[in-house]
Design a protein around this motif. Structure first.
Motif, PDB file in Angstrom:
ATOM      1  N   LYS A   1      31.150  47.085  81.159  1.00 65.63           N
ATOM      2  CA  LYS A   1      31.738  45.740  81.134  1.00 65.63           C
ATOM      3  C   LYS A   1      33.184  45.771  81.602  1.00 65.63           C
ATOM      4  O   LYS A   1      33.622  44.910  82.372  1.00 65.63           O
ATOM      5  CB  LYS A   1      31.686  45.161  79.718  1.00 65.63           C
ATOM      6  N   LEU A   2      33.935  46.748  81.119  1.00 67.49           N
ATOM      7  CA  LEU A   2      35.334  46.853  81.520  1.00 67.49           C
ATOM      8  C   LEU A   2      35.456  47.131  83.010  1.00 67.49           C
ATOM      9  O   LEU A   2      36.325  46.579  83.682  1.00 67.49           O
ATOM     10  CB  LEU A   2      36.040  47.951  80.721  1.00 67.49           C
ATOM     11  N   LYS A   3      34.573  47.959  83.531  1.00 67.88           N
ATOM     12  CA  LYS A   3      34.599  48.273  84.956  1.00 67.88           C
ATOM     13  C   LYS A   3      34.301  47.024  85.782  1.00 67.88           C
ATOM     14  O   LYS A   3      34.983  46.746  86.768  1.00 67.88           O
ATOM     15  CB  LYS A   3      33.588  49.371  85.257  1.00 67.88           C
ATOM     16  N   LEU A   4      33.300  46.250  85.370  1.00 61.92           N
ATOM     17  CA  LEU A   4      32.962  45.019  86.084  1.00 61.92           C
ATOM     18  C   LEU A   4      34.100  44.008  85.999  1.00 61.92           C
ATOM     19  O   LEU A   4      34.393  43.313  86.979  1.00 61.92           O
ATOM     20  CB  LEU A   4      31.678  44.414  85.525  1.00 61.92           C
ATOM     21  N   ALA A   5      34.743  43.916  84.847  1.00 59.02           N
ATOM     22  CA  ALA A   5      35.856  42.981  84.686  1.00 59.02           C
ATOM     23  C   ALA A   5      37.022  43.377  85.591  1.00 59.02           C
ATOM     24  O   ALA A   5      37.661  42.508  86.206  1.00 59.02           O
ATOM     25  CB  ALA A   5      36.301  42.943  83.233  1.00 59.02           C
ATOM     26  N   GLN A   6      37.304  44.665  85.687  1.00 55.36           N
ATOM     27  CA  GLN A   6      38.384  45.123  86.550  1.00 55.36           C
ATOM     28  C   GLN A   6      38.069  44.858  88.021  1.00 55.36           C
ATOM     29  O   GLN A   6      38.930  44.446  88.788  1.00 55.36           O
ATOM     30  CB  GLN A   6      38.652  46.607  86.325  1.00 55.36           C
ATOM     31  N   GLU A   7      36.819  45.074  88.407  1.00 53.50           N
ATOM     32  CA  GLU A   7      36.426  44.833  89.798  1.00 53.50           C
ATOM     33  C   GLU A   7      36.546  43.355  90.148  1.00 53.50           C
ATOM     34  O   GLU A   7      37.008  43.000  91.239  1.00 53.50           O
ATOM     35  CB  GLU A   7      35.012  45.332  90.037  1.00 53.50           C
ATOM     36  N   SER A   8      36.119  42.492  89.247  1.00 56.55           N
ATOM     37  CA  SER A   8      36.194  41.046  89.535  1.00 56.55           C
ATOM     38  C   SER A   8      37.645  40.586  89.570  1.00 56.55           C
ATOM     39  O   SER A   8      37.995  39.701  90.345  1.00 56.55           O
ATOM     40  CB  SER A   8      35.402  40.253  88.503  1.00 56.55           C
ATOM     41  N   GLU A   9      38.494  41.196  88.751  1.00 55.54           N
ATOM     42  CA  GLU A   9      39.908  40.827  88.754  1.00 55.54           C
ATOM     43  C   GLU A   9      40.574  41.303  90.042  1.00 55.54           C
ATOM     44  O   GLU A   9      41.452  40.615  90.585  1.00 55.54           O
ATOM     45  CB  GLU A   9      40.610  41.433  87.542  1.00 55.54           C
ATOM     46  N   GLU A  10      40.175  42.447  90.539  1.00 55.08           N
ATOM     47  CA  GLU A  10      40.732  42.958  91.802  1.00 55.08           C
ATOM     48  C   GLU A  10      40.324  42.061  92.972  1.00 55.08           C
ATOM     49  O   GLU A  10      41.096  41.854  93.905  1.00 55.08           O
ATOM     50  CB  GLU A  10      40.276  44.391  92.045  1.00 55.08           C
ATOM     51  N   LYS A  11      39.121  41.531  92.928  1.00 55.11           N
ATOM     52  CA  LYS A  11      38.650  40.659  94.000  1.00 55.11           C
ATOM     53  C   LYS A  11      39.429  39.333  94.012  1.00 55.11           C
ATOM     54  O   LYS A  11      39.657  38.747  95.057  1.00 55.11           O
ATOM     55  CB  LYS A  11      37.148  40.372  93.837  1.00 55.11           C
ATOM     56  N   LYS A  12      39.829  38.882  92.818  1.00 52.31           N
ATOM     57  CA  LYS A  12      40.580  37.625  92.721  1.00 52.31           C
ATOM     58  C   LYS A  12      41.975  37.786  93.302  1.00 52.31           C
ATOM     59  O   LYS A  12      42.536  36.843  93.839  1.00 52.31           O
ATOM     60  CB  LYS A  12      40.688  37.189  91.266  1.00 52.31           C
ATOM     61  N   SER A  13      42.552  38.964  93.187  1.00 51.00           N
ATOM     62  CA  SER A  13      43.942  39.174  93.652  1.00 51.00           C
ATOM     63  C   SER A  13      44.045  39.269  95.150  1.00 51.00           C
ATOM     64  O   SER A  13      43.242  39.525  95.906  1.00 51.00           O
ATOM     65  CB  SER A  13      44.534  40.457  93.122  1.00 51.00           C
TER      66      SER A  13
END
Length: 54
Positions: A42-54
């Protein structure tokens, strides 16, 4: 000598007690391990989605 245990008997009883404890609590250990893996994913997916937003 009645009521006393010899060293091999103490060692056997200790090993048997530890093995019994591990056997009884094994499902709890496995569930904890699965929960930790799911949390990491879950943490990995959250970090990936946050990186895509930036």
């Amino acid at each position: 000598m009645f009521g006393r245990l010899t060293l091999p008997q103490w060692l056997f009883a200790t090993i048997l007690g530890i093995a019994g404890g591990v056997y009884i609590y094994q499902p709890i250990f496995e569930q904890y391990s699965r929960d930790q893996q799911a949390l990491k994913e879950k943490l990995k997916l959250a970090q990936e989605s946050e990186e895509k937003k930036s």
